[in-house]
Enzyme design. Structure first.
Site, PDB file in Angstrom:
ATOM      1  N   ASN A 191     -12.592  -2.787  -4.274  1.00 30.52           N
ATOM      2  CA  ASN A 191     -11.284  -2.523  -3.673  1.00 30.52           C
ATOM      3  C   ASN A 191     -10.411  -1.859  -4.716  1.00 30.52           C
ATOM      4  O   ASN A 191     -10.165  -2.428  -5.776  1.00 30.52           O
ATOM      5  CB  ASN A 191     -10.642  -3.838  -3.204  1.00 30.52           C
ATOM      6  N   GLY A 192      -9.943  -0.646  -4.444  1.00 34.23           N
ATOM      7  CA  GLY A 192      -9.062   0.035  -5.376  1.00 34.23           C
ATOM      8  C   GLY A 192      -9.357   1.512  -5.478  1.00 34.23           C
ATOM      9  O   GLY A 192     -10.001   2.104  -4.611  1.00 34.23           O
TER      10      GLY A 192
ATOM     11  N   ASP B 147       8.761  -2.242   7.992  1.00 31.14           N
ATOM     12  CA  ASP B 147       8.494  -2.408   6.559  1.00 31.14           C
ATOM     13  C   ASP B 147       8.556  -1.117   5.767  1.00 31.14           C
ATOM     14  O   ASP B 147       8.796  -1.128   4.560  1.00 31.14           O
ATOM     15  CB  ASP B 147       7.115  -3.059   6.354  1.00 31.14           C
TER      16      ASP B 147
ATOM     17  N   CYS C  20      -9.135  -1.853   0.780  1.00 30.59           N
ATOM     18  CA  CYS C  20     -10.378  -2.510   1.189  1.00 30.59           C
ATOM     19  C   CYS C  20     -10.229  -4.003   0.936  1.00 30.59           C
ATOM     20  O   CYS C  20      -9.270  -4.453   0.320  1.00 30.59           O
ATOM     21  CB  CYS C  20     -11.578  -1.976   0.395  1.00 30.59           C
TER      22      CYS C  20
ATOM     23  N   CYS D 178       4.258  -3.074  -9.661  1.00 33.32           N
ATOM     24  CA  CYS D 178       4.209  -1.619  -9.670  1.00 33.32           C
ATOM     25  C   CYS D 178       5.123  -1.106  -8.565  1.00 33.32           C
ATOM     26  O   CYS D 178       4.921  -1.405  -7.387  1.00 33.32           O
ATOM     27  CB  CYS D 178       2.782  -1.110  -9.455  1.00 33.32           C
TER      28      CYS D 178
ATOM     29  N   TYR E 208       3.678  -5.149   2.927  1.00 32.04           N
ATOM     30  CA  TYR E 208       2.958  -4.760   4.137  1.00 32.04           C
ATOM     31  C   TYR E 208       1.489  -5.139   4.167  1.00 32.04           C
ATOM     32  O   TYR E 208       0.988  -5.620   5.174  1.00 32.04           O
ATOM     33  CB  TYR E 208       3.098  -3.243   4.313  1.00 32.04           C
TER      34      TYR E 208
ATOM     35  N   SER F 223       4.030  -6.197  11.356  1.00 34.76           N
ATOM     36  CA  SER F 223       4.367  -6.193   9.935  1.00 34.76           C
ATOM     37  C   SER F 223       5.854  -6.385   9.665  1.00 34.76           C
ATOM     38  O   SER F 223       6.232  -6.769   8.565  1.00 34.76           O
ATOM     39  CB  SER F 223       3.881  -4.887   9.291  1.00 34.76           C
TER      40      SER F 223
ATOM     41  N   GLY G  90      -9.222  -3.354   6.000  1.00 35.33           N
ATOM     42  CA  GLY G  90     -10.122  -2.225   6.225  1.00 35.33           C
ATOM     43  C   GLY G  90     -10.815  -2.364   7.561  1.00 35.33           C
ATOM     44  O   GLY G  90     -11.409  -3.409   7.844  1.00 35.33           O
TER      45      GLY G  90
END
Length: 480
Positions: free
Chosen positions: A118-119, A362, A15, A450, A258, A299, A44
């Site tokens: 967002n998450g 990607d 998002c 990550c 991406y 992308s 989004g």
């Protein structure tokens, strides 16, 4: 936010959030938020919303569709408005429907509050169950609603303390913009999985945005990134910073591969620069002898230009994209996604006919779209197709705000690189090595990213391995 639905070749975005605070008589906070959401549309495409306040009243306008569709008649406006927050959504927890759109707005004992998220909250199921057992009523089936209920139930004295207490009960990924009647608040989780930055115009207009491209569109100056574990509070006294948790930066590396726009800068690293370097490393790792380099637009464009630069092989446009077709993942069924691929891309026969082609993309999730593109190039006369992917194989699901698949549906979790190559019909296939990817992140710090989708090293311990606990419709399928 989590899902088990994935388009054949790409992971879906999460998002985008935005916020504006301004006491300038010339500032149109809702109009600026509209422009900011337009810049964040790539994050989004299912729904959009804007909440505004004049200090006494608060209102929210939300709808299904793209930003220009939701606000095609009028951008929300209020006399003397001076705070606004906005949200663009891709549904990763809860169905794609109006009730689940954001920003959320509630009235509670402390006043009015609006929130955009967002998450993905990895302990949302547990917290929601506890709240429901004590009588809390939920109006949506999204994990974001947990935030507003925790804030409303807090007995702390100030809104800053209420939010801080609530954030310390949450696990997972979140960037938030929160609006009260007199404050704009931004917060980023301790791992910093998702990006959030602060900008300003003059001395009295402050902006929060998921990406720096959202600042550029309104002519704002980039001030800094919100730090992991930090909450910023913007009011008439300016900007105040609060640390609610110790930072443990683990920015999602897929933001650079991406998700983010290439003109954005996240945590001090240019997305364009990172992707260009990925292409250069791919060229060094493969050393293919070919006639041309092409990309899967859009992308793959920057990595392809990096590959061409490093290899000396000309970069040409081999696939043309229909600019009026959205990203194929927004289609709800595989049949419709297949049709969308044909509508979206077509090969340029004169560019690829008789050529040995290096094609840059990607990522590969299921591989179905990659296979269709390879066949498209074969039918256009390409002699050889060497496919290069600017990320390592995706082997593990993501729990931090990317729409992903159960592991058995990830092609790299069930097939070797050679088997994937045969499946998609390419002459050769190469994924960027994990060490090569970390090299591209060296300016930010490879240990501050990550990489869990590649190596399974989740920064937050996964308390439940059950797919049902992470299902997109987990709050809709529970027994009544």
């Amino acid at each position: 936010m989590y899902s088990v639905e994935v388009e054949g070749n790409k992971w879906k975005e999460e998002c985008g959030v935005y916020g504006v605070y301004s006491r300038s008589a010339e500032a149109d906070v809702s109009g600026m938020t509209y422009l900011g959401l337009y810049a964040l549309q790539h994050r989004g495409q299912e729904s959009a919303g804007i909440a505004i306040t004049d200090g006494a009243w608060m209102d929210v306008t939300r709808g299904m569709g793209l930003v220009n569709e939701v606000f095609r008649h009028q951008v929300p406006h209020m006399d003397n408005q001076y705070i606004a927050i906005g949200h663009v959504r891709y549904s990763t927890t809860g169905s794609s429907m109006l009730a689940n759109t954001q920003p959320l707005m509630v009235n509670y004992s402390g006043g009015k509050i609006s929130l955009a998220h967002n998450g993905n909250l990895t302990n949302a199921t547990e917290i929601r169950r506890e709240l429901e057992e004590t009588g809390t009523i939920f109006q949506t089936t999204i994990d974001s609603e947990v935030f507003v209920n925790l804030i409303a139930r807090s007995r702390k004295a100030t809104v800053e303390e209420k939010i801080s207490e609530s954030l310390n009960k949450i696990e997972g990924a979140y960037c938030l913009t929160i609006m009260t009647e007199n404050k704009l608040i931004g917060a980023r989780d301790p791992q910093g999985f998702r990006p959030l930055c602060l900008g300003k115009i003059g001395d009295d207009t402050w902006i929060l945005s998921s990406e720096s491209c959202g600042l550029d569109v309104v002519g704002a100056e980039f001030v800094r990134d919100i730090e992991p574990g930090e909450m910023v509070v913007i009011d008439d006294d300016g900007v105040k910073s609060y640390k609610f948790a110790e930072p443990k930066l683990n920015m999602c590396v897929f933001e650079y591969i991406y998700f983010a726009r290439p003109d954005s800068v996240l945590d001090g690293l240019s997305v364009h620069e990172a992707r260009f370097e990925m292409g250069r490393v791919l060229a060094r790792e493969t050393n293919y002898k070919a006639d041309i380099v092409i990309s899967v637009p859009d992308s793959g464009n920057t990595a392809a230009s990096g590959y061409a630069y490093e290899s000396g092989i000309p970069y040409v446009e081999g696939l043309v994209k229909n600019r009026y077709i959205g990203r194929t993942f927004i289609q709800p069924t595989q049949k419709k996604r297949d049709t969308a691929v044909k509508l979206k891309l077509n090969a340029i026969s004169s560019a690829v006919q008789g050529k040995s082609v290096v094609m840059i993309d990607d990522s590969i999730v299921r591989g179905t779209t990659s296979g269709k593109i390879v066949r498209m190039l074969r039918n256009a006369g390409a002699r050889e197709i060497h496919m290069c992917i600017s990320s390592p194989p995706i082997v593990y699901p993501c729990y931090y705000g990317i729409d992903t698949s159960v592991r058995k549906e990830l092609i790299a979790a069930t097939k070797s690189v050679e088997e994937i190559c045969e499946y998609i019909g390419a002459d050769s296939l190469h994924f960027l090595s994990l060490d090569g990817l970390k090299h591209c992140m060296r300016k930010l710090g490879p240990d501050h990213m990550c990489y869990a989708c590649f190596d399974g090293g989740y920064p937050i311990e996964q308390k439940s391995a059950s797919p049902a606990e992470h299902d997109k419709y987990v709050f809709e399928q529970r027994k009544k």
